[in-house]
Design a protein around this motif. Structure first.
Motif, mmCIF file in Angstrom:
data_model
loop_
_atom_site.group_PDB
_atom_site.id
_atom_site.type_symbol
_atom_site.label_atom_id
_atom_site.label_comp_id
_atom_site.label_asym_id
_atom_site.label_seq_id
_atom_site.Cartn_x
_atom_site.Cartn_y
_atom_site.Cartn_z
ATOM 1 N N LYS A 124 0.842 -0.914 -0.216
ATOM 2 C CA LYS A 124 -0.097 -0.210 0.177
ATOM 3 C C LYS A 124 1.187 1.455 -0.022
ATOM 4 O O LYS A 124 0.969 2.186 -1.530
ATOM 5 N N CYS A 125 1.571 1.606 1.601
ATOM 6 C CA CYS A 125 2.206 2.771 1.691
ATOM 7 C C CYS A 125 4.006 2.609 0.432
ATOM 8 O O CYS A 125 4.711 3.906 0.511
ATOM 9 N N LYS A 126 4.550 1.975 0.802
ATOM 10 C CA LYS A 126 5.900 1.791 0.301
ATOM 11 C C LYS A 126 6.747 2.304 0.892
ATOM 12 O O LYS A 126 8.151 2.957 0.064
ATOM 13 N N VAL A 127 6.517 3.259 2.237
ATOM 14 C CA VAL A 127 7.404 3.734 2.900
ATOM 15 C C VAL A 127 7.570 3.213 4.488
ATOM 16 O O VAL A 127 7.823 3.968 5.491
ATOM 17 N N GLY A 128 7.366 1.565 4.161
ATOM 18 C CA GLY A 128 7.211 1.251 5.837
ATOM 19 C C GLY A 128 6.249 1.694 7.220
ATOM 20 O O GLY A 128 6.381 1.313 7.909
ATOM 21 N N SER A 129 4.733 2.065 5.967
ATOM 22 C CA SER A 129 4.361 2.378 7.534
ATOM 23 C C SER A 129 3.053 1.491 7.615
ATOM 24 O O SER A 129 2.443 1.618 9.039
ATOM 25 N N CYS A 130 2.370 0.740 6.749
ATOM 26 C CA CYS A 130 1.151 -0.222 6.234
ATOM 27 C C CYS A 130 1.276 -1.290 7.121
ATOM 28 O O CYS A 130 0.145 -1.958 7.578
ATOM 29 N N GLU A 149 9.074 5.801 -2.162
ATOM 30 C CA GLU A 149 10.163 5.369 -2.378
ATOM 31 C C GLU A 149 10.838 6.353 -3.468
ATOM 32 O O GLU A 149 12.241 5.868 -3.392
ATOM 33 N N LEU A 186 5.862 -3.989 12.799
ATOM 34 C CA LEU A 186 5.625 -5.470 12.852
ATOM 35 C C LEU A 186 5.816 -5.657 14.947
ATOM 36 O O LEU A 186 6.284 -4.826 15.687
ATOM 37 N N HIS A 198 12.601 9.741 3.969
ATOM 38 C CA HIS A 198 12.194 8.222 3.170
ATOM 39 C C HIS A 198 13.457 8.037 2.352
ATOM 40 O O HIS A 198 13.125 6.650 1.730
ATOM 41 N N ARG A 219 5.538 1.493 21.120
ATOM 42 C CA ARG A 219 6.736 0.518 20.486
ATOM 43 C C ARG A 219 8.018 0.302 22.672
ATOM 44 O O ARG A 219 8.082 -0.981 22.268
ATOM 45 N N LEU A 245 14.494 0.647 7.389
ATOM 46 C CA LEU A 245 13.693 1.497 8.517
ATOM 47 C C LEU A 245 13.605 0.620 10.141
ATOM 48 O O LEU A 245 13.646 -1.224 9.683
ATOM 49 N N LEU A 272 3.554 7.184 19.419
ATOM 50 C CA LEU A 272 4.377 6.023 18.871
ATOM 51 C C LEU A 272 5.500 5.616 19.399
ATOM 52 O O LEU A 272 5.651 4.180 19.828
ATOM 53 N N VAL A 290 6.853 9.333 7.925
ATOM 54 C CA VAL A 290 6.835 8.865 7.607
ATOM 55 C C VAL A 290 5.365 7.893 7.905
ATOM 56 O O VAL A 290 4.364 7.153 7.356
ATOM 57 N N TYR A 291 5.547 8.193 9.546
ATOM 58 C CA TYR A 291 4.113 6.824 9.693
ATOM 59 C C TYR A 291 3.008 7.586 10.125
ATOM 60 O O TYR A 291 2.038 6.632 10.760
ATOM 61 N N HIS A 328 2.115 9.898 6.008
ATOM 62 C CA HIS A 328 1.955 8.856 4.743
ATOM 63 C C HIS A 328 1.065 7.302 4.266
ATOM 64 O O HIS A 328 0.211 6.912 4.179
ATOM 65 N N LEU A 329 0.129 7.446 6.015
ATOM 66 C CA LEU A 329 -0.513 6.256 6.135
ATOM 67 C C LEU A 329 -1.362 6.741 6.117
ATOM 68 O O LEU A 329 -2.703 6.172 5.408
ATOM 69 N N TYR A 347 8.156 -0.313 14.399
ATOM 70 C CA TYR A 347 6.528 0.883 14.642
ATOM 71 C C TYR A 347 5.984 -0.622 13.926
ATOM 72 O O TYR A 347 4.613 0.182 14.196
ATOM 73 N N ALA A 375 -6.370 2.254 -0.517
ATOM 74 C CA ALA A 375 -5.238 2.893 -0.310
ATOM 75 C C ALA A 375 -5.077 4.426 -0.778
ATOM 76 O O ALA A 375 -5.681 4.786 -1.641
ATOM 77 N N GLN A 425 11.198 -2.668 2.565
ATOM 78 C CA GLN A 425 12.453 -1.646 3.510
ATOM 79 C C GLN A 425 13.276 -2.486 3.752
ATOM 80 O O GLN A 425 13.997 -2.421 4.775
ATOM 81 N N LYS A 427 5.610 -1.892 24.469
ATOM 82 C CA LYS A 427 6.087 -2.948 23.821
ATOM 83 C C LYS A 427 7.012 -3.582 24.152
ATOM 84 O O LYS A 427 7.519 -5.472 24.522
#
Lengths: 102, 372
Positions: free
Chosen positions: A45-51, B313, A73, B142, B212, A67, B208, B168-169, B172-173, A71, B281, A87, B215
């Protein structure tokens, strides 16, 4: 002995476990982008490691994560070898498990 | 062609250095950075109708040279540090009441000491160019490993290191969704957005990190907390300005950070104002393109938001026009319009009507209706 001077391969091979699918990954390319270029219907989906959509399980081989996967997994997934294909750069040939039906 | 494609992205590095030299030479030259910003607005407006596609060779390969463009982006970190040091030097002179006189440095005349009015020029110049430099922080966010760290450090010079993770997190999401603080909903003005987006992204970054670390069974108050670490990266700037001018130094740095973050949030505001995504998407239609020629070259193609958000990317020099929603003008021109909320609302209305008619899904239209 002089391994440091040995040029690294320009590409690596990736095999999907449980299928005949195999493709090469050029140095500097991510696992996901190479898979898509090879026509593999890899979910993303995102290709930037966020989804996390492009995650797969690394069964054999070495990778270079671009990356911090933690964040996206969770702990058990990381322990089981899950990685984010978008990533992931390669350091060797790989054998990965991917659910192509999802 | 290779030279042309690579050299055209050197406008900001060149002008940033000119702005630094202006502060160092002093006198009225301290305002050079402000004057350049004005000049850029004029150029951007005059060239608003010129839109050029990305350049590829016969094999479809970009003419952009990765090593060169990365070298330039990394080089911008010391440039922006030099910008802060130049300003701190002038603040030191101002608070020390250094006499105004012309001196020579290797034959080059410069003004030792600085007047209050020219110090204001130096502060505004620094804020504007630190803010414009955020385009490198964005691009490197990125790009992996050391690039990500350089991004964090560049953003930290503007007190905004949290941006790198939030962008990024989160952005973009969650683009186009209410969960993305950087997407401005219809009816919000740029001033409210600057505050809400900045604070929202910082809060996201904190949550975030909390998630992290928890966890991993670690406390949130931990040196591994990258939200805290990001603000610690900004400490050297604070120390420098306290040393240079005490309260005046802190006030100057605050103004620099406010301007820089305002410009950052202005880019977010212009990039996605009023656009809606309900599910699925991110697609081209969830961003506004601003890709007139001067904006494209100056802002290293950050205005090609439609392509960037679908191919996050992709290196900036490979981003192209994908025929998504397009304001048809550049960032400098649009920025001036956004500064007057009533004018912006009138300007953007026809673009939103077009988006609703030609791009939105039924679900997205249902959300849009709540804002009318």
């Amino acid at each position: 002995m002089f391994k440091i001077f040995k040029p690294s391969p320009t590409s690596y091979q990736v095999k999907l476990a449980g299928s005949d699918t195999e493709f090469s990954v050029q140095r500097g390319e991510s696992l996901l982008s190479s898979a898509l270029s090879a026509g593999v219907q890899w979910p993303f989906k995102c290709k930037v490691g966020s989804c996390g959509t492009c995650k797969c399980q690394l069964l054999e081989g070495k990778i270079k994560p671009q990356l911090d996967f933690s964040y996206v997994l969770d702990g058990p997934e990381i322990q089981q070898g899950y990685i984010l294909a978008c990533q992931t750069m390669l350091k060797s040939d790989l054998l990965v498990s991917l659910d192509l039906d999802k | 062609m290779k030279f042309y494609v690579n050299a055209r992205y050197l406008i900001v590095p060149t002008m940033s250095i000119i702005a630094i030299l202006g502060i160092l030479i002093g006198g009225a030259y301290a305002w050079v950075g402000v004057a350049l910003f004005g000049l850029n607005t004029v150029i951007d407006t005059l060239t608003k109708d010129i839109h050029l596609p990305a350049d590829f060779d016969d094999q479809g390969e970009s003419y952009g040279t990765k090593a060169f463009q990365y070298g330039v982006m990394y080089f911008m970190l010391p440039v922006f540090i030099a910008l802060q040091i130049a300003l701190a030097y002038r603040i030191f002179q101002f608070t020390a009441a250094t006499p105004l006189q012309v001196d020579l440095f290797y034959g080059i005349a410069y003004q030792s000491g600085i007047s209050g009015i020219n110090l204001i020029g130096a502060v505004l110049s620094s804020g504007l160019w630190a803010g414009l430099g955020i385009i490198y922080g964005h691009e490197l966010s990125h790009n992996k490993k050391e690039g990500f760290l350089v991004s964090r450090l560049i953003m930290a010079l503007s007190g905004a290191s949290h941006f790198t993770y939030a962008h990024v997190y989160n952005h973009h999401l969650d683009l186009g969704h209410e969960d993305d603080p950087a997407t401005a909903p219809r009816g919000r003005n740029i001033y409210a957005h600057a505050w809400l987006s900045h604070m929202g992204q910082s809060l996201f970054s904190y949550n975030l990190e909390e998630g992290r670390l928890n966890k991993q069974g670690k406390s949130t108050l931990n040196v591994d907390n990258r939200w805290i670490l990001g603000y610690l990266y900004s400490l050297p700037s604070l120390v420098l300005f306290v040393w240079a001018g005490g309260l005046i130094g802190v006030a100057a740095l605050f103004v620099v950070w406010v301007i820089a973050n305002f410009l950052l949030e202005a880019l977010n505001f212009m990039g996605h104002y009023g656009l809606i995504r309900t599910q699925g998407a991110v697609e081209h239609r969830h961003s506004w393109d601003n890709d007139s020629v001067f904006t494209s070259w100056f802002f290293i193609e950050i205005g090609r938001q439609c392509d960037h958000h679908v191919r996050g990317e992709t290196y900036f020099w490979e981003l192209d026009d994908v025929e998504g929603p397009n304001y048809g003008i550049g960032y400098f021109s649009l920025f001036v319009i956004t500064l007057i909320p009533a004018l912006f609302r009138r300007y953007v209305e026809k673009h939103l009507v077009n988006w609703d008619k030609n791009y939105a899904t039924e679900d997205e239209l249902a959300v849009a209706a709540k804002f009318s």
